[in-house]
Scaffold this motif. Structure first.
Motif, PDB file in Angstrom:
ATOM      1  N   VAL A 189       0.848  -1.178   0.000  1.00  0.00           N
ATOM      2  CA  VAL A 189       0.000   0.000   0.000  1.00  0.00           C
ATOM      3  C   VAL A 189       0.891   1.239   0.000  1.00  0.00           C
ATOM      4  O   VAL A 189       1.798   1.360   0.812  1.00  0.00           O
ATOM      5  CB  VAL A 189      -0.917   0.006   1.241  1.00  0.00           C
ATOM      6  N   VAL A 190       0.626   2.140  -0.923  1.00  0.00           N
ATOM      7  CA  VAL A 190       1.434   3.347  -1.038  1.00  0.00           C
ATOM      8  C   VAL A 190       0.788   4.473  -0.239  1.00  0.00           C
ATOM      9  O   VAL A 190      -0.378   4.801  -0.456  1.00  0.00           O
ATOM     10  CB  VAL A 190       1.565   3.775  -2.515  1.00  0.00           C
ATOM     11  N   ILE A 191       1.541   5.036   0.677  1.00  0.00           N
ATOM     12  CA  ILE A 191       1.015   6.129   1.505  1.00  0.00           C
ATOM     13  C   ILE A 191       1.717   7.425   1.108  1.00  0.00           C
ATOM     14  O   ILE A 191       2.935   7.560   1.268  1.00  0.00           O
ATOM     15  CB  ILE A 191       1.256   5.843   2.993  1.00  0.00           C
ATOM     16  N   LEU A 192       0.945   8.350   0.582  1.00  0.00           N
ATOM     17  CA  LEU A 192       1.517   9.590   0.064  1.00  0.00           C
ATOM     18  C   LEU A 192       1.375  10.700   1.090  1.00  0.00           C
ATOM     19  O   LEU A 192       0.255  11.082   1.460  1.00  0.00           O
ATOM     20  CB  LEU A 192       0.812   9.982  -1.235  1.00  0.00           C
ATOM     21  N   ASP A 193       2.502  11.217   1.555  1.00  0.00           N
ATOM     22  CA  ASP A 193       2.510  12.334   2.506  1.00  0.00           C
ATOM     23  C   ASP A 193       2.734  13.611   1.711  1.00  0.00           C
ATOM     24  O   ASP A 193       3.701  13.724   0.961  1.00  0.00           O
ATOM     25  CB  ASP A 193       3.657  12.116   3.506  1.00  0.00           C
ATOM     26  N   THR A 194       1.829  14.554   1.842  1.00  0.00           N
ATOM     27  CA  THR A 194       1.913  15.754   1.002  1.00  0.00           C
ATOM     28  C   THR A 194       2.299  16.989   1.812  1.00  0.00           C
ATOM     29  O   THR A 194       2.313  16.958   3.045  1.00  0.00           O
ATOM     30  CB  THR A 194       0.559  16.022   0.318  1.00  0.00           C
ATOM     31  N   ALA A 195       2.588  18.060   1.102  1.00  0.00           N
ATOM     32  CA  ALA A 195       2.921  19.326   1.749  1.00  0.00           C
ATOM     33  C   ALA A 195       1.648  19.936   2.319  1.00  0.00           C
ATOM     34  O   ALA A 195       0.549  19.663   1.857  1.00  0.00           O
ATOM     35  CB  ALA A 195       3.533  20.283   0.733  1.00  0.00           C
ATOM     36  N   GLY A 196       1.807  20.772   3.330  1.00  0.00           N
ATOM     37  CA  GLY A 196       0.651  21.482   3.863  1.00  0.00           C
ATOM     38  C   GLY A 196       0.884  22.971   3.788  1.00  0.00           C
ATOM     39  O   GLY A 196       1.958  23.412   3.383  1.00  0.00           O
ATOM     40  N   ARG A 197      -0.115  23.732   4.119  1.00  0.00           N
ATOM     41  CA  ARG A 197       0.038  25.179   4.217  1.00  0.00           C
ATOM     42  C   ARG A 197      -0.575  25.605   5.539  1.00  0.00           C
ATOM     43  O   ARG A 197      -1.333  24.864   6.133  1.00  0.00           O
ATOM     44  CB  ARG A 197      -0.734  25.897   3.106  1.00  0.00           C
ATOM     45  N   LEU A 198      -0.246  26.820   5.937  1.00  0.00           N
ATOM     46  CA  LEU A 198      -0.842  27.310   7.173  1.00  0.00           C
ATOM     47  C   LEU A 198      -2.338  27.523   7.003  1.00  0.00           C
ATOM     48  O   LEU A 198      -3.120  27.336   7.908  1.00  0.00           O
ATOM     49  CB  LEU A 198      -0.162  28.606   7.607  1.00  0.00           C
ATOM     50  N   HIS A 199      -2.719  27.943   5.768  1.00  0.00           N
ATOM     51  CA  HIS A 199      -4.129  28.136   5.487  1.00  0.00           C
ATOM     52  C   HIS A 199      -4.457  27.446   4.179  1.00  0.00           C
ATOM     53  O   HIS A 199      -3.577  27.148   3.381  1.00  0.00           O
ATOM     54  CB  HIS A 199      -4.455  29.629   5.382  1.00  0.00           C
ATOM     55  N   VAL A 200      -5.742  27.227   3.980  1.00  0.00           N
ATOM     56  CA  VAL A 200      -6.181  26.653   2.713  1.00  0.00           C
ATOM     57  C   VAL A 200      -5.783  27.632   1.608  1.00  0.00           C
ATOM     58  O   VAL A 200      -6.088  28.806   1.685  1.00  0.00           O
ATOM     59  CB  VAL A 200      -7.717  26.496   2.729  1.00  0.00           C
TER      60      VAL A 200
END
Ligand code: GDP
Ligand code: MG
Length: 442
Positions: A189-200
């Motif tokens: 199973v591939v688990i993709l961790d993505t970038a986030g931002r402080l706000h949408v």
């Protein structure tokens, strides 16, 4: 601990109502007013509070509580049942294809716990006997990759390294390569961790959409920090509109969040909570159970969760609370293991009643006292606590260096738990409890 305030409000209310003897309509109306205040104080969405209380009230009136011999217990059962409804969503189980493969995309704001969750989730999947691989699709922060690599390693989960390390590679290319590799050979199973931002923001959404359209994930999980309360509901709606979500992971449930996020998110957004994060460690991820959470909110503790936690921390077969032979011998065994295990604060909080003798701010002293009581009992007494008469109690108090009142309180709580546990499969409890028991004893 999360829900602490809410939980004590609920318990105060029911304790007070029990003191009333017979319930009159004004008691119910007053009780509902108290519930409203408690829920709003816990930062639960106003609309959710209204619907919840309307349902509780309708059922309370419908079941003629005022004429019942056990009105408070019935009212409590109604509240419990409605809490379970509130927390239950459709498709709560993780949906990954049973053949090899499967892609889980983790999205959410910065600091929500995506990276931590990626590693924990990988570990969870590996424990289910499947392979998992974590992938860092956050190319913005150079440290992001190292963080996930390190956490994955600690959790015993394979970390994906793209063939062209880093430079200029678009996140979606990394994801594409990882998924192709899994499908062609390694599996898992591939688990993709993505970038986030402080706000949408629109850049983030565009990037996530590209990834989504490249890999077609089986699950898109919104990782949300439970400590941020109502904000979670708002941001999850934004992600839902832009990307489409299949589930929520609520992190930091070990913190002192008031509970608004957990209690609002399912009914406002329709997206089920699938997991909760309960700490920074690699095993601090639990499959979400509405029944358990409702029980915790009502102060009934989470004995099964507690025993499972002990099992996963220390190993060995957990005692089953549904076991009709559940006795103090088992409690003692678990507590001894627990003492060896080290950090116990959080485990103790899961104990039934959340008031295992005295206050459970989870101190080691508490555990030592309880164990001393258990150790001062004979095996026969632990097997059949019912034989504990006054003489025996006094002897145990002396032997354990505690007071008779402490021994009494402990035995009383145990008796209550056991009565409760035994009643569950019998059909007297609401249907959801039977279901909970079935799933928890699988
Ligand atoms: P990301 O920006 O969404 O990737 O967030 P991270 O995974 O880097 O997590 C941010 C911080 O929250 C880190 O210090 C994590 O250890 C911590 N964290 C994540 N999940 C939990 C949790 O369930 N409980 C607690 N106490 N901390 C958590
Ligand atoms: Mg991260």
């Amino acid at each position: 601990m999360m829900f602490q305030v809410l939980s004590s409000r609920f318990q105060d209310l029911f304790r007070r109502l029990r003191g009333e003897g017979k319930l009159e309509e004004r008691h119910i109306t007053g009780g509902i007013r108290d519930l409203r205040r408690a829920l709003l104080e816990a930062d639960v969405n106003l609309r959710v509070v209204q619907v919840f209380l309307r349902n509780v009230k309708e059922r309370a009136m419908g079941e003629k509580l005022t004429e019942s011999w056990t009105p408070v217990r019935k009212l409590q059962a109604i509240v419990q049942d409605e809490l379970v409804n509130l927390l239950s969503g459709k498709n709560m189980a993780l949906k990954i294809p049973s053949s090899k493969g499967g892609v889980i995309l983790l999205v959410g704001l910065q600091g929500a716990g995506k990276t931590a969750t990626a590693a924990k989730l990988g570990r969870y999947i590996c424990r289910q006997g499947r392979n998992a691989v974590t992938v860092c699709a956050d190319t913005r922060r150079p440290a992001a990759r190292q963080q996930l690599e390190k956490l994955s390693e600690k959790a015993g989960v394979r970390f994906f390294s793209p063939s062209r390390a880093g430079e200029g590679l678009h996140p979606k290319e990394i994801c594409r390569e990882a998924v192709a590799e899994a499908r062609n050979g390694q599996g898992g199973v591939v688990i993709l961790d993505t970038a986030g931002r402080l706000h949408v923001d629109s850049h983030l959404m565009a990037e996530l959409k590209e990834i989504r359209d490249t890999v077609h994930p089986d699950e898109v999980l919104f990782v949300a920090d439970a400590m941020t309360g109502q904000d979670v509901v708002r941001s999850s709606q934004a992600f839902q509109e832009e990307i489409g979500l299949s589930g929520v992971v609520l992190t930091k449930m070990d913190g002192d969040a008031r509970g608004g996020a957990a209690l609002s998110i399912v009914s406002v957004t329709g997206i089920p909570i699938k997991f909760i994060g309960t700490g920074e460690g690699k095993d601090d991820l639990d499959v979400f159970s509405p029944e358990r959470m409702a029980a915790r909110i009502l102060g009934m503790g989470d004995l099964q969760g507690f025993l499972e936690k002990v099992e996963s921390t220390i190993g060995g077969e957990p005692a089953r609370v549904s076991n009709p032979d559940f006795d103090l011998e088992q409690v003692r065994r678990q507590l001894r293991k627990l003492r060896k295990a080290g950090p116990i604060q959080r485990l103790i909080e899961m104990l039934p009643g959340v008031n295992f003798p005295g206050d459970v701010s989870g101190s080691n002293d508490q555990l030592r006292e309880t164990l001393a009581i258990l150790d001062s009992m004979t095996p026969g007494e632990r097997n059949r606590p019912d034989i504990m008469n006054g003489d025996r109690r006094r002897r145990v108090a002396r032997g354990s260096g505690t007071r008779v009142e402490t021994v009494n309180r402990f035995l009383k709580q145990f008796a209550q738990i056991r009565k409760f546990m035994r009643r569950m499969p019998g059909g007297k409890m609401p249907g959801t409890w039977k279901k909970a028991l079935k799933t928890s004893t699988r």
